[in-house]
Design a protein around this motif. Structure first.
Motif: not given
Length: 85
Positions: A7-17, A44-47, A56-64
């Motif tokens: 529901x959060x991803x549908x509302x806000x689109x692609x986000x980091x973990x 979902x798709x993750x990358x 500043x370097x920020x690593x994470x998993x992008x989800x949509x």
């Protein structure tokens, strides 16, 4: 919890973990576990991504969401869009 993430991803689109974890109020480890399950189910798709914010370097998993195309924004359409219609 998985339904809330979808529901959060549908509302806000692609986000980091990390952004999802903060919004849900859950630990990052638990969020990543839920995201892995959703990804395995094909919901979902993750990358893995690396972003630089203020140097500043920020690593994470992008989800949509998988296969989700948001509605077009209201307003005037470009000439190209008018020709395709």
């Amino acid at each position: 919890m998985m339904h809330e993430i979808l529901k959060f991803l549908k509302t806000h689109g692609e986000r980091l973990d990390t952004e999802i974890a903060v919004a849900m109020g859950v630990s990052l480890a638990k969020t990543r576990l839920q995201l892995a399950e959703l990804s395995a189910e094909g919901e979902i798709m993750t990358c893995h991504t690396i972003r630089f914010e203020k140097g500043k370097k920020v690593e994470g998993v992008s989800c949509r969401l998988s296969g989700y195309i948001p509605k077009a924004a209201p307003g005037r359409k470009s000439k190209v869009q008018l020709k395709l219609s």
